[in-house]
Design a protein around this motif. Sequence first.
Motif, PDB file in Angstrom:
ATOM      1  N   PRO A  52       0.822  -1.212   0.000  1.00  0.00           N
ATOM      2  CA  PRO A  52       0.000   0.000   0.000  1.00  0.00           C
ATOM      3  C   PRO A  52       0.858   1.264   0.000  1.00  0.00           C
ATOM      4  N   ASP A  53       0.416   2.274  -0.689  1.00  0.00           N
ATOM      5  CA  ASP A  53       1.041   3.595  -0.772  1.00  0.00           C
ATOM      6  C   ASP A  53       2.360   3.619  -1.535  1.00  0.00           C
ATOM      7  N   THR A  54       2.796   2.487  -2.087  1.00  0.00           N
ATOM      8  CA  THR A  54       4.062   2.452  -2.808  1.00  0.00           C
ATOM      9  C   THR A  54       4.058   3.430  -3.983  1.00  0.00           C
TER      10      THR A  54
ATOM     11  N   GLU B 183       5.884   8.367  -6.572  1.00  0.00           N
ATOM     12  CA  GLU B 183       5.559   9.541  -7.386  1.00  0.00           C
ATOM     13  C   GLU B 183       5.948  10.828  -6.679  1.00  0.00           C
ATOM     14  N   HIS B 184       5.720  10.881  -5.385  1.00  0.00           N
ATOM     15  CA  HIS B 184       6.104  12.062  -4.600  1.00  0.00           C
ATOM     16  C   HIS B 184       7.629  12.229  -4.580  1.00  0.00           C
TER      17      HIS B 184
ATOM     18  N   SER C  47       2.153   6.053  -4.679  1.00  0.00           N
ATOM     19  CA  SER C  47       2.055   7.471  -4.315  1.00  0.00           C
ATOM     20  C   SER C  47       3.355   7.985  -3.685  1.00  0.00           C
ATOM     21  N   VAL C  48       4.011   7.169  -2.890  1.00  0.00           N
ATOM     22  CA  VAL C  48       5.293   7.580  -2.293  1.00  0.00           C
ATOM     23  C   VAL C  48       6.358   7.737  -3.373  1.00  0.00           C
TER      24      VAL C  48
END
Length: 161
Positions: A112-114, A119-120, A116-117
Motif C-alpha cells: 500500500p502507498d508504494t 511519485e512524490h 504514491s510515495v
Amino acid sequence: MSRLKEPKAVLFDFYATLLDVKTDEDDPRVWDGVAGYVSQTAGPVDSWALRHAYESRLRRQLSTSAEQYPEVQVTDAMRDALAETCGHLPVPVDPILGVFRSLSMRRFRVFPDTVSVLEHLRQRYRLGLVCDGQRVFFDDELDRAGLSTMFEVVVCSSDHP
C-alpha cells in the motif's frame, strides 16, 4: 561542523520492500505443470526427475561458488536440468521459467502507498531500484506491478554472477 548534503537519489529494494511476493516452489503441482508444458514439445517428462535435476544444479552452484553470498543462475540450472531429463533442450528456457514462476506464485501485490510515495519522491530525487533476484522473473514482475517507469536505474543481482 560539517553539514550533510541533500541526497540526489533514493534507492529501493524491490522484493519485500515495494512488492509483496510469495511463491511455493516445493508444490508438486508446480512441477507437474512445468513438466506438462515441456512435454508438449519434448515428449513425456517426469516432473520429479526435472525438479530433482533443477534443485541439484542450484545446490551445485551454491556449493562451488567462491562468493560468501553467491547468486544462483536459475536459467542455467533449468537449461541443464532440461538437457538431463529430456536428453536435449526442447524449447527456450525463459518461457519455461515463466510457467514455473506463474505456477509457483501464491501472492503478488504492491505494498500500500508504494506508487504514491514513489511519485512524490521522484518529483525531488532520482530513483533507483536494486533487485536481489533473477532477471528472468524480475522484468515481468516490475511491469506487472506497474512500477517500470518509476526508476532511472535498475540493478539486478543475477546480472552480476
